[in-house]
Design a protein around this motif. Structure first.
Motif, PDB file in Angstrom:
ATOM      1  N   GLN A   1       0.825  -1.201   0.000  1.00  0.00           N
ATOM      2  CA  GLN A   1       0.000   0.000   0.000  1.00  0.00           C
ATOM      3  C   GLN A   1       0.867   1.262   0.000  1.00  0.00           C
ATOM      4  OE1 GLN A   1      -3.200   0.752  -0.259  1.00  0.00           O
ATOM      5  NE2 GLN A   1      -3.012   2.921   0.296  1.00  0.00           N
ATOM      6  N   GLU A   2       1.940   1.271   0.766  1.00  0.00           N
ATOM      7  CA  GLU A   2       2.832   2.431   0.812  1.00  0.00           C
ATOM      8  C   GLU A   2       3.491   2.664  -0.539  1.00  0.00           C
ATOM      9  OE1 GLU A   2       5.423   1.462   4.011  1.00  0.00           O
ATOM     10  OE2 GLU A   2       4.034   2.183   5.574  1.00  0.00           O
ATOM     11  N   TRP A   3       3.895   1.593  -1.197  1.00  0.00           N
ATOM     12  CA  TRP A   3       4.483   1.721  -2.532  1.00  0.00           C
ATOM     13  C   TRP A   3       3.486   2.354  -3.488  1.00  0.00           C
ATOM     14  CZ3 TRP A   3       3.221   0.371  -7.417  1.00  0.00           C
ATOM     15  CH2 TRP A   3       4.218   0.416  -8.377  1.00  0.00           C
ATOM     16  N   ALA A   4       2.250   1.879  -3.450  1.00  0.00           N
ATOM     17  CA  ALA A   4       1.222   2.400  -4.349  1.00  0.00           C
ATOM     18  C   ALA A   4       0.909   3.861  -4.049  1.00  0.00           C
ATOM     19  CB  ALA A   4      -0.042   1.553  -4.228  1.00  0.00           C
ATOM     20  N   GLN A   5       0.868   4.206  -2.776  1.00  0.00           N
ATOM     21  CA  GLN A   5       0.585   5.586  -2.389  1.00  0.00           C
ATOM     22  C   GLN A   5       1.675   6.526  -2.900  1.00  0.00           C
ATOM     23  OE1 GLN A   5      -0.588   5.889   1.694  1.00  0.00           O
ATOM     24  NE2 GLN A   5      -0.177   8.084   1.825  1.00  0.00           N
ATOM     25  N   GLN A   6       2.922   6.107  -2.788  1.00  0.00           N
ATOM     26  CA  GLN A   6       4.033   6.919  -3.293  1.00  0.00           C
ATOM     27  C   GLN A   6       3.975   7.037  -4.813  1.00  0.00           C
ATOM     28  OE1 GLN A   6       7.562   5.051  -1.745  1.00  0.00           O
ATOM     29  NE2 GLN A   6       7.068   5.554   0.386  1.00  0.00           N
ATOM     30  N   ALA A   7       3.551   5.972  -5.487  1.00  0.00           N
ATOM     31  CA  ALA A   7       3.448   6.010  -6.953  1.00  0.00           C
ATOM     32  C   ALA A   7       2.369   6.991  -7.394  1.00  0.00           C
ATOM     33  CB  ALA A   7       3.151   4.614  -7.482  1.00  0.00           C
ATOM     34  N   VAL A   8       1.235   7.020  -6.697  1.00  0.00           N
ATOM     35  CA  VAL A   8       0.168   7.970  -7.011  1.00  0.00           C
ATOM     36  C   VAL A   8       0.664   9.402  -6.791  1.00  0.00           C
ATOM     37  CG1 VAL A   8      -2.108   8.817  -6.327  1.00  0.00           C
ATOM     38  CG2 VAL A   8      -1.706   6.360  -6.544  1.00  0.00           C
ATOM     39  N   ALA A   9       1.329   9.640  -5.670  1.00  0.00           N
ATOM     40  CA  ALA A   9       1.845  10.979  -5.370  1.00  0.00           C
ATOM     41  C   ALA A   9       2.838  11.434  -6.431  1.00  0.00           C
ATOM     42  CB  ALA A   9       2.492  10.993  -3.991  1.00  0.00           C
ATOM     43  N   ALA A  10       3.733  10.538  -6.843  1.00  0.00           N
ATOM     44  CA  ALA A  10       4.745  10.892  -7.835  1.00  0.00           C
ATOM     45  C   ALA A  10       4.102  11.213  -9.181  1.00  0.00           C
ATOM     46  CB  ALA A  10       5.752   9.754  -7.985  1.00  0.00           C
ATOM     47  N   ALA A  11       3.106  10.421  -9.582  1.00  0.00           N
ATOM     48  CA  ALA A  11       2.440  10.658 -10.862  1.00  0.00           C
ATOM     49  C   ALA A  11       1.699  11.989 -10.847  1.00  0.00           C
ATOM     50  CB  ALA A  11       1.478   9.519 -11.161  1.00  0.00           C
ATOM     51  N   LEU A  12       1.030  12.305  -9.731  1.00  0.00           N
ATOM     52  CA  LEU A  12       0.285  13.554  -9.649  1.00  0.00           C
ATOM     53  C   LEU A  12       1.232  14.758  -9.615  1.00  0.00           C
ATOM     54  CD1 LEU A  12      -2.337  15.064  -9.450  1.00  0.00           C
ATOM     55  CD2 LEU A  12      -2.395  14.574  -6.988  1.00  0.00           C
ATOM     56  N   ARG A  13       2.309  14.661  -8.845  1.00  0.00           N
ATOM     57  CA  ARG A  13       3.285  15.766  -8.815  1.00  0.00           C
ATOM     58  C   ARG A  13       3.888  15.999 -10.192  1.00  0.00           C
ATOM     59  NH1 ARG A  13       4.833  13.641  -3.735  1.00  0.00           N
ATOM     60  NH2 ARG A  13       6.484  12.437  -4.728  1.00  0.00           N
ATOM     61  N   ALA A  14       4.230  14.921 -10.873  1.00  0.00           N
ATOM     62  CA  ALA A  14       4.828  15.058 -12.203  1.00  0.00           C
ATOM     63  C   ALA A  14       3.872  15.741 -13.167  1.00  0.00           C
ATOM     64  CB  ALA A  14       5.240  13.687 -12.734  1.00  0.00           C
ATOM     65  N   GLN A  15       2.579  15.407 -13.076  1.00  0.00           N
ATOM     66  CA  GLN A  15       1.601  16.021 -13.966  1.00  0.00           C
ATOM     67  C   GLN A  15       1.420  17.504 -13.647  1.00  0.00           C
ATOM     68  OE1 GLN A  15       0.351  15.073 -16.637  1.00  0.00           O
ATOM     69  NE2 GLN A  15      -1.279  16.564 -16.995  1.00  0.00           N
TER      70      GLN A  15
END
Length: 232
Positions: free
Chosen positions: A190-204
Motif C-alpha cells: 500500500q505504501e508503494w502504491a501511495q508513493q506512486a500515485v503521489a509521484a504521478a500527480l506531482r509530475a503532472q
C-alpha cells in the motif's frame, strides 16, 4: 445507498452537464489531454486540490459521468440533497464506506474522482492520502493524474467562487496502472502504491505548470479545510 452499494449511475449523467456549464460557460476552462481519459472501463481520476470549485470543474471536464468522493461537511445545508441526487459519494470518518462504494463503481466499469491531497491548499501534491492507491490496487483500474490550475489565485480564500470567465486549465496525464513488485505485501504494498500515485500527480502538476502562464496560488488560502478523500 449503504455499505458497499454503488451510487446510482444516473446522477452523474445530469450533474456532469452542470459542471460543463460552469467550467466552459461561467468560467473559461481549457482542457488538455482529454485523449488520456479511457473511453470505457474503470478509471480513477486524481487531481491536485486548491479551491472550492475544483470538484464542479473537474466533474464537468471529465468526458464521462463520474462519482467523486466528497467530505461529509459538504453535505450540510442545501448542497447535500444536490450531491446525493448527483450520485456523489459521501466520505465520513475513516472513509471505509466511501471507499467500498467507490470500488463498487469501478467494478461496474465507472469513473471515480478523487483529490488525494485531502484538503484544499497549495495544490502542489507534496503529500497524498492512500485512498486512491487502495482503490487502484483493489480494482486494477488505471490512475489518471490531473492538474488543475487557476481555480484559486494567490491571496484568495479556499472558499472563493471566481468571477465569470476566469481562466482555468485542466490537464489530464497519461493513465498509470499500478504494478507493485511481487515481493511487497500488506502495508508495504500500500505504501508503494501511495508513493506512486503521489509521484504521478506531482509530475503532472509540474509538467502542466511548465507549459502555461497560469500559476498555483502558492498559499493554503488562509485555512485548510478537510475535503474530498478526508482520512481515506
Amino acid at each position: 445507498m449503504t455499505g458497499s452499494d454503488a451510487p446510482s449511475a444516473w446522477g452523474p449523467r445530469w450533474s456532469r452537464w452542470v459542471g460543463v456549464a460552469l467550467a466552459r460557460g461561467w468560467w473559461a476552462t481549457e482542457v488538455r489531454g482529454r485523449e488520456h481519459l479511457p473511453r470505457r472501463g474503470a478509471a480513477i481520476v486524481v487531481a491536485n486540490h486548491v479551491g472550492f470549485i475544483d470538484g464542479p470543474v473537474l466533474h464537468g471536464v471529465v468526458s464521462r459521468p463520474s462519482h467523486f468522493l466528497i467530505g461529509s461537511h459538504m453535505y450540510r445545508g442545501a448542497l447535500g440533497p444536490i450531491l446525493r441526487a448527483a450520485g456523489q459519494i459521501r466520505v465520513e470518518g475513516a472513509g471505509r464506506t466511501a471507499l467500498a462504494q467507490g470500488l463498487a463503481v469501478l467494478r461496474r466499469g465507472g469513473v471515480v474522482g478523487m483529490f488525494p491531497e485531502g484538503t484544499r491548499g497549495a495544490g502542489t501534491a507534496d503529500a497524498v492520502h492512500g485512498g486512491a492507491a487502495w482503490l487502484a490496487l483493489q480494482s486494477g483500474a488505471p490512475i489518471v493524474p490531473t492538474a488543475l490550475i487557476g481555480t484559486r489565485r494567490a491571496g484568495e480564500p479556499v472558499s472563493v467562487w471566481p468571477p465569470p470567465r476566469r481562466r482555468i486549465l485542466a490537464a489530464f496525464g497519461a493513465p498509470v496502472t499500478l504494478a507493485p513488485p511481487a515481493d511487497l505485501k500488506g502495508r508495504r504494498r500500500q505504501e508503494w502504491a501511495q508513493q506512486a500515485v503521489a509521484a504521478a500527480l506531482r509530475a503532472q502538476v509540474e509538467a502542466t505548470l511548465a507549459d502555461t502562464d497560469l500559476r498555483l496560488p502558492g498559499d493554503d488560502g488562509g485555512r485548510t479545510i478537510a475535503s474530498i478523500e478526508e482520512n481515506a
